[in-house]
Scaffold this motif. Structure first.
Motif, PDB file in Angstrom:
ATOM      1  N   ILE A   1      12.377 -56.734 -32.790  1.00  0.00           N
ATOM      2  CA  ILE A   1      13.289 -55.748 -32.202  1.00  0.00           C
ATOM      3  C   ILE A   1      14.542 -56.441 -31.681  1.00  0.00           C
ATOM      4  O   ILE A   1      15.661 -55.963 -31.858  1.00  0.00           O
ATOM      5  CB  ILE A   1      12.577 -54.973 -31.076  1.00  0.00           C
ATOM      6  CG1 ILE A   1      11.445 -54.142 -31.671  1.00  0.00           C
ATOM      7  CG2 ILE A   1      13.559 -54.080 -30.337  1.00  0.00           C
ATOM      8  CD1 ILE A   1      10.662 -53.348 -30.670  1.00  0.00           C
ATOM      9  N   LEU A   2      14.348 -57.592 -31.052  1.00  0.00           N
ATOM     10  CA  LEU A   2      15.477 -58.330 -30.487  1.00  0.00           C
ATOM     11  C   LEU A   2      16.464 -58.720 -31.575  1.00  0.00           C
ATOM     12  O   LEU A   2      17.681 -58.607 -31.404  1.00  0.00           O
ATOM     13  CB  LEU A   2      14.938 -59.583 -29.794  1.00  0.00           C
ATOM     14  CG  LEU A   2      15.830 -60.252 -28.786  1.00  0.00           C
ATOM     15  CD1 LEU A   2      15.941 -59.379 -27.556  1.00  0.00           C
ATOM     16  CD2 LEU A   2      15.266 -61.606 -28.393  1.00  0.00           C
TER      17      LEU A   2
ATOM     18  N   GLY B   1      24.898 -56.614 -32.791  1.00  0.00           N
ATOM     19  CA  GLY B   1      25.906 -57.330 -32.040  1.00  0.00           C
ATOM     20  C   GLY B   1      26.843 -58.083 -32.966  1.00  0.00           C
ATOM     21  O   GLY B   1      28.068 -58.024 -32.828  1.00  0.00           O
ATOM     22  N   MET B   2      26.243 -58.746 -33.968  1.00  0.00           N
ATOM     23  CA  MET B   2      27.073 -59.521 -34.891  1.00  0.00           C
ATOM     24  C   MET B   2      27.981 -58.621 -35.706  1.00  0.00           C
ATOM     25  O   MET B   2      29.151 -58.935 -35.915  1.00  0.00           O
ATOM     26  CB  MET B   2      26.182 -60.353 -35.818  1.00  0.00           C
ATOM     27  CG  MET B   2      25.632 -61.511 -35.051  1.00  0.00           C
ATOM     28  SD  MET B   2      24.854 -62.817 -35.975  1.00  0.00           S
ATOM     29  CE  MET B   2      25.352 -62.647 -37.621  1.00  0.00           C
ATOM     30  N   SER B   3      27.431 -57.489 -36.170  1.00  0.00           N
ATOM     31  CA  SER B   3      28.282 -56.628 -37.011  1.00  0.00           C
ATOM     32  C   SER B   3      29.378 -55.995 -36.159  1.00  0.00           C
ATOM     33  O   SER B   3      30.486 -55.761 -36.633  1.00  0.00           O
ATOM     34  CB  SER B   3      27.442 -55.566 -37.716  1.00  0.00           C
ATOM     35  OG  SER B   3      27.012 -54.602 -36.810  1.00  0.00           O
ATOM     36  N   ARG B   4      29.090 -55.741 -34.865  1.00  0.00           N
ATOM     37  CA  ARG B   4      30.141 -55.212 -33.987  1.00  0.00           C
ATOM     38  C   ARG B   4      31.265 -56.220 -33.828  1.00  0.00           C
ATOM     39  O   ARG B   4      32.451 -55.870 -33.904  1.00  0.00           O
ATOM     40  CB  ARG B   4      29.557 -54.887 -32.609  1.00  0.00           C
ATOM     41  CG  ARG B   4      28.956 -53.510 -32.559  1.00  0.00           C
ATOM     42  CD  ARG B   4      28.778 -53.077 -31.128  1.00  0.00           C
ATOM     43  NE  ARG B   4      27.762 -52.044 -31.041  1.00  0.00           N
ATOM     44  CZ  ARG B   4      27.321 -51.557 -29.893  1.00  0.00           C
ATOM     45  NH1 ARG B   4      27.773 -52.031 -28.743  1.00  0.00           N
ATOM     46  NH2 ARG B   4      26.410 -50.617 -29.874  1.00  0.00           N
TER      47      ARG B   4
ATOM     48  N   ILE C   1      19.126 -51.824 -24.585  1.00  0.00           N
ATOM     49  CA  ILE C   1      19.949 -50.733 -24.051  1.00  0.00           C
ATOM     50  C   ILE C   1      21.333 -50.738 -24.688  1.00  0.00           C
ATOM     51  O   ILE C   1      21.829 -49.707 -25.127  1.00  0.00           O
ATOM     52  CB  ILE C   1      20.054 -50.838 -22.518  1.00  0.00           C
ATOM     53  CG1 ILE C   1      18.681 -50.556 -21.893  1.00  0.00           C
ATOM     54  CG2 ILE C   1      21.078 -49.826 -21.984  1.00  0.00           C
ATOM     55  CD1 ILE C   1      18.608 -50.841 -20.420  1.00  0.00           C
ATOM     56  N   PHE C   2      21.961 -51.904 -24.750  1.00  0.00           N
ATOM     57  CA  PHE C   2      23.352 -51.934 -25.204  1.00  0.00           C
ATOM     58  C   PHE C   2      23.502 -52.202 -26.702  1.00  0.00           C
ATOM     59  O   PHE C   2      24.516 -51.870 -27.297  1.00  0.00           O
ATOM     60  CB  PHE C   2      24.148 -52.961 -24.402  1.00  0.00           C
ATOM     61  CG  PHE C   2      24.263 -52.579 -22.956  1.00  0.00           C
ATOM     62  CD1 PHE C   2      25.064 -51.513 -22.578  1.00  0.00           C
ATOM     63  CD2 PHE C   2      23.548 -53.250 -21.980  1.00  0.00           C
ATOM     64  CE1 PHE C   2      25.160 -51.125 -21.254  1.00  0.00           C
ATOM     65  CE2 PHE C   2      23.636 -52.873 -20.651  1.00  0.00           C
ATOM     66  CZ  PHE C   2      24.446 -51.808 -20.286  1.00  0.00           C
ATOM     67  N   LEU C   3      22.495 -52.816 -27.291  1.00  0.00           N
ATOM     68  CA  LEU C   3      22.538 -53.085 -28.738  1.00  0.00           C
ATOM     69  C   LEU C   3      21.219 -52.651 -29.363  1.00  0.00           C
ATOM     70  O   LEU C   3      20.375 -53.479 -29.670  1.00  0.00           O
ATOM     71  CB  LEU C   3      22.735 -54.578 -29.005  1.00  0.00           C
ATOM     72  CG  LEU C   3      24.045 -55.247 -28.637  1.00  0.00           C
ATOM     73  CD1 LEU C   3      23.903 -56.749 -28.818  1.00  0.00           C
ATOM     74  CD2 LEU C   3      25.178 -54.732 -29.489  1.00  0.00           C
ATOM     75  N   PRO C   4      21.031 -51.341 -29.547  1.00  0.00           N
ATOM     76  CA  PRO C   4      19.731 -50.885 -30.061  1.00  0.00           C
ATOM     77  C   PRO C   4      19.386 -51.513 -31.409  1.00  0.00           C
ATOM     78  O   PRO C   4      18.220 -51.623 -31.755  1.00  0.00           O
ATOM     79  CB  PRO C   4      19.920 -49.377 -30.209  1.00  0.00           C
ATOM     80  CG  PRO C   4      21.141 -49.030 -29.444  1.00  0.00           C
ATOM     81  CD  PRO C   4      21.981 -50.245 -29.351  1.00  0.00           C
ATOM     82  N   GLY C   5      20.393 -51.930 -32.155  1.00  0.00           N
ATOM     83  CA  GLY C   5      20.129 -52.561 -33.447  1.00  0.00           C
ATOM     84  C   GLY C   5      19.877 -54.053 -33.332  1.00  0.00           C
ATOM     85  O   GLY C   5      19.818 -54.746 -34.332  1.00  0.00           O
ATOM     86  N   GLY C   6      19.752 -54.559 -32.091  1.00  0.00           N
ATOM     87  CA  GLY C   6      19.429 -55.963 -31.911  1.00  0.00           C
ATOM     88  C   GLY C   6      20.621 -56.889 -32.119  1.00  0.00           C
ATOM     89  O   GLY C   6      21.768 -56.464 -32.175  1.00  0.00           O
TER      90      GLY C   6
END
Lengths: 259, 400
Positions: free
Chosen positions: B292-293, B373-376, B364-369
């Motif tokens: 999940i992380l 974050g990287m794709s953002r 909470i802030f990055l539900p996609g793990g």
């Protein structure tokens, strides 16, 4: 001799008799509509065709096979596809994948462990899916997520998914419910053209009489769990029994209790 | 090679480069500096990165694709370890037969557990797998002592038969090998103040990680993988499309069980012992956290999640009070003690608290793990670049 023969089907839920000695004969290559007031047992009947429900008594024969006691996926592999009242699609997948899955299911059967071939290498499947999406006019939305489409588009997608399997019998549960007028018209045209081109037998449950009379070649009227009339559309319109059944719905329940 | 697409090839190549250069990348600080304890480039930890990466990749094939959340995958890890150690005891110290047996036994075991657990879905499936894993743990811990050596754990001894091995004359415990290459062999490279270590065992694990990753790419892109993703979104439609979902989910369960078995076998190959605690539910939970992380259902996410958790587990748990006092010795005494007291809760034995907070923040802030974050960051970068281009264009037009 019909492709789907239903004989003496009974189904009750607890004390409620939903289907009472239903007989139905759907002829090959025809569009057969099943109409009737709310609660007449139309959806229950359809559920008995796809393995979702098993009738208490009676037989359902499709193309020489009994449909009773076998699983939904086995019924589909025999050639029965169903469009649901609320579109049942793979909403987290793309429109393209939604169309591919039924193609693969048709070719590879109920289970194949093809974990090493690439989806994109199956050119024949891609051709089939693309043709189907062109037919329902969704080809320019093929990369969209299925859940982000409008309700009408979802229905068209579901229809494309069913049709891509070349079913022998297509069951449609209120295919135009909740559609805009223009969408309804185009759906009618789509179904007509498919029927003309592919000669797919269809059974339609529908509330919209406009749709029913412009599509159906034969109509069965279901009321309180039994087929009260089965005839061609011209004879259904003014039929006294049909009028009574629909008026009975509008009147107070008293009439119905007499049964 | 046209078995995988160009984009996937790039990802695989990226992972291969990282794996190859890991001893450099994970060792950025000079050995004598105060920051050296943040280095992760030592064999033991690098092996664990690769092994847990394999475990998480396999778990992701089940959870990421089908959405069936298994809380019992540590059982397959444990079974794999026990099988491997038995091979070391009975056959030889070569890791190949050990790994083969690990994968086969874990596969059979997961076939049994999956066959029963997959009769239910959702939370009931999770509970069933949890129950099975705890049962396996209890069995390994007590009842099956002749097979597992109970709470001491299964170890190799000098008296083991090892029928294929040459007679041991040295009097030392034999070490695990791959046709003579010893797993513990490490070649150290001194560059200035840095000390880079290249370990045979790590590179073996890394090769298996790459194979595992490659196989998972193939599965993700296959019709089989597509059906598994369809299982996650709408089983009902799949049934009415002529697909029997049970064998699909069972196959995914067994494949991911075999991945776990391979990870367990590798763990025993790096250090030939197996204990029941490897099968406990906390170990199963850790696998779920990693996936999940990192990003459920993504190719690279689980590997990153595994690396992330294992890194913090090892680095944070090493920061004890002495280290903290060393860091803050420049402060006035009272303040130093307060700060150390606060940080004490989050480091050393309290590192789980840090992990918990990080996990909460990410979910909470990055539900996609981490992958999200990287794709953002990637998107933000592209947008910024796009804006710059647009700006430069508008200035040129203005200049004209």
């Amino acid at each position: 001799m019909g492709i789907l023969e239903v004989q003496n089907v009974n189904k009750s839920f607890g004390g409620l008799k939903a289907l009472h000695n239903v007989n139905l004969d759907i002829e090959e290559g025809k569009i057969h509509a099943i109409i009737g007031p709310n609660g007449a047992g139309k959806s229950t009947l359809l559920n008995c065709f796809v393995g979702k429900l098993t009738p208490d008594t009676g037989t359902v024969m499709f193309d020489g096979h009994s449909l009773l006691g076998i699983k939904p996926y086995e019924i589909n592999q025999l050639g029965v596809s169903r469009v649901f009242q609320t579109p049942e699609i793979f909403s987290e997948l793309s429109v393209w994948e939604n169309t591919l899955i039924p193609c693969f299911a048709k070719r590879d059967g109920s289970f194949t462990l093809n974990a090493l071939s690439r989806v994109s290498d199956n050119k024949d499947m891609a051709e089939k899916a693309e043709k189907m999406l062109v037919d329902v006019d969704l080809i320019n939305k093929k990369d969209m997520l299925a859940s982000s489409m409008s309700r009408g588009d979802k229905r068209r997608l579901e229809m494309a998914m069913c049709l891509s399997q070349n079913p022998k019998l297509l069951l449609l549960d209120e295919p135009t419910a909740g559609m805009a007028r223009a969408d309804t018209e185009s759906t009618i045209e789509l179904l007509k053209s498919i029927q003309k081109k592919l000669k797919i037998t269809m059974a339609i449950i529908e509330h919209d009489m406009g749709v029913v009379f412009s599509l159906a070649q034969k109509i069965s009227v279901l009321a309180q769990g039994t087929v009260i009339v089965e005839d061609i559309p011209e004879n259904i319109k003014g039929h006294p029994k049909v009028k009574e059944a629909y008026l009975g719905e509008a009147q107070v329940e008293g009439n119905m209790r007499d049964d | 090679m046209n078995t995988i697409s160009k984009a996937d090839m790039k990802t695989l190549f990226f992972v291969a480069i990282i794996a190859l250069l890991a001893p450099f990348i994970l060792n950025p600080f000079p050995t004598d500096s105060g920051l050296a304890q943040f280095n992760a480039g030592y064999p033991d930890l690098m092996q664990r990165f690769a092994i847990y990466g394999i475990l998480a990749i396999g778990f992701n094939i089940l959870f990421g694709l089908t959405g069936y959340l298994s809380f019992g995958h540590a059982a397959f890890l444990g079974v794999g370890s026990y099988s491997a150690v038995w091979m070391f005891k009975l056959l030889s110290m070569n890791i190949i037969p050990a790994l083969i047996l690990s994968v086969i036994v874990a596969g059979l075991f997961s076939l049994l557990i999956g066959f029963i657990s997959l009769r239910r879905s959702g939370i009931y499936f999770s509970i069933l797998t949890l129950a099975f894993a705890q049962m396996s743990f209890a069995l390994a811990y007590s009842v099956l002592t002749p097979l597992t050596n109970g709470e001491t754990g299964l170890q190799i001894t000098l008296n083991d038969p090892r029928i294929l091995a040459a007679e041991n004359v040295s009097g030392n415990l034999p070490v695990t090998t791959l046709f003579g290459l010893e797993m513990r062999d490490t070649w150290a490279m001194q560059v200035g103040a840095w000390d880079f270590q290249f370990n045979i065992g790590y590179y073996i694990c890394a090769i298996f990680l790459l194979l595992a990753f490659y196989l998972s790419i193939r599965i993700f892109r296959s019709p089989f993988g597509m059906m598994l993703r369809a299982v996650k979104t709408n089983q009902n439609r799949l049934n009415y499309t002529g697909i029997n979902t049970r064998p699909y989910t069972l196959a995914a369960f067994v494949i991911s069980g075999m991945y776990a078995g391979l990870a367990g076998g590798l763990m025993a190959s790096m250090d030939p012992l197996a204990g029941a605690e490897r099968m406990q539910w906390t170990a199963s939970g850790e696998i779920v956290l990693m996936t999940i992380l990192g990003g459920t259902g993504t190719l690279l996410g689980p590997v990153m999640g595994a690396g992330f958790i294992k890194y913090f587990e090892n680095i944070f748990s090493k920061i004890n009070d002495t280290v903290l006092h060393g860091w803050f010795s420049w402060m006035p005494d009272g303040l130093e003690n307060i700060i150390v007291w606060v940080l004490h809760l989050f480091t050393g034995k309290g590192w789980h608290l840090t992990l918990g907070i990080m996990f909460m923040l990410i979910v909470i802030f990055l539900p996609g793990g981490l992958m999200e974050g990287m794709s953002r960051i990637g998107n933000w970068w592209k947008r910024r670049k796009g804006d710059d281009d647009a700006e430069s264009k508008s200035t040129t037009t203005a200049a004209e």
